[in-house]
Design a protein around this motif. Structure first.
Motif, short mmCIF file in Angstrom:
data_model
loop_
_atom_site.label_atom_id
_atom_site.label_comp_id
_atom_site.label_asym_id
_atom_site.label_seq_id
_atom_site.Cartn_x
_atom_site.Cartn_y
_atom_site.Cartn_z
N PRO A 46 0.98 -1.12 -0.28
CA PRO A 46 0.08 0.37 -0.28
C PRO A 46 1.15 0.89 -0.60
O PRO A 46 2.37 1.90 0.42
N VAL A 47 0.58 2.43 -0.75
CA VAL A 47 1.09 3.28 -1.08
C VAL A 47 0.42 4.97 -0.79
O VAL A 47 -0.63 4.40 -1.26
N THR A 48 1.07 5.81 -0.21
CA THR A 48 0.59 7.10 0.27
C THR A 48 1.29 7.99 -0.79
O THR A 48 2.45 7.97 0.02
N PRO A 122 3.36 -3.95 6.34
CA PRO A 122 3.72 -2.75 5.38
C PRO A 122 3.59 -1.70 4.63
O PRO A 122 2.53 -2.46 3.75
N SER A 123 3.85 -0.76 4.45
CA SER A 123 3.42 0.29 3.53
C SER A 123 3.97 1.18 2.72
O SER A 123 5.68 0.98 3.82
N VAL A 124 4.03 1.88 2.44
CA VAL A 124 5.24 3.24 2.02
C VAL A 124 4.79 4.19 2.00
O VAL A 124 3.26 4.58 1.59
N VAL A 125 4.85 5.29 2.46
CA VAL A 125 4.54 6.95 2.45
C VAL A 125 5.64 7.71 1.81
O VAL A 125 6.78 7.74 2.57
N ILE A 126 5.43 8.37 0.63
CA ILE A 126 6.15 9.10 -0.36
C ILE A 126 5.79 10.88 0.64
O ILE A 126 4.66 10.85 0.29
#
Length: 222
Positions: A46-48, A122-126
């Motif tokens: 998942p990405v925000t 697990p996830s990513v925030v940009i």
């Protein structure tokens, strides 16, 4: 390769993995962030994406100084809210949704809203935008990516991107505000040196990862 390395670290992280994407105006930050979003989701993450452009100061603060460089560098973006409402809670694993309301940068009589939802690992925030590697924010990023172009290319892209939308008057803002403010930032913060990954994007069609110790795009054109 960049997305794969981020994905590997994100899967091992115990909280959302925070990536900072920085560069001067028109360097390609937003396009890179969108491509990372696509590739990381393909890895099952998942990405925000959080845009610093969503964190603007009220008109009274943005116009508080007569110095156009100061107005852009220190008075345009609400760095404190980005830190307190997004970055600090992420690092502290305080997850959930964030709703922000602020005065429209285009019409001070209007209020705009931006919402973000953050999930666990697990996830990513940009977090992408200009000036985001300032000392107030830099330590919150697990990986820092700097998109490097010469300031001369910044002006050329303004002619191509912004003049058709805003007219030739926008070039005065680049010459008196945006480019001088970026010079100040590049000299004070040295984002090329503190980034974990540097991508030379001088040629839109052939970006490449810069090897550590190489000359940055500013030096290469002087």
């Amino acid at each position: 390769e960049v997305a794969q390395n981020i994905a590997m670290q994100a899967f091992d992280a115990e909280r959302p993995f925070v990536v900072g994407v920085n560069g001067v105006d028109g360097s390609g930050k937003t396009m890179l962030s969108a491509e990372l979003h696509r590739q990381l989701e393909a890895h099952g993450l998942p990405v925000t994406i959080v845009h610093i452009d969503d964190f603007t100061q009220p008109h009274s603060r943005r116009t508080a100084s007569n110095d156009p460089i100061e107005r852009y560098y220190n008075n345009t973006f609400d760095i404190d809210t980005l830190r307190k409402a997004v970055l600090a809670p992420l690092v502290a694993r305080q997850l959930g949704s964030v709703l922000l309301r602020h005065e429209s940068p285009h019409d001070s009589s209007q209020v705009v809203e931006h919402s973000y939802s953050f999930t666990g690992s697990p996830s990513v925030v940009i977090v992408e935008g200009v000036f985001v590697f300032r000392p107030e924010l830099a330590d919150y990023f697990d990986t820092k990516i700097f998109v490097d172009i010469p300031l001369s290319e910044m002006r050329e892209r303004a002619i191509e991107r912004d003049v058709p939308r805003f007219g030739f008057g926008v070039l005065k803002k680049y010459l008196t505000r945006y480019i001088p403010a970026q010079k100040r930032y590049l000299e004070a913060v040295r984002p090329f040196d503190i980034a974990d990954i540097v991508i030379n994007n001088t040629d839109w069609h052939n970006p490449y990862v810069v090897e550590r110790g190489a000359t940055n795009a500013q030096q290469a054109t002087t």
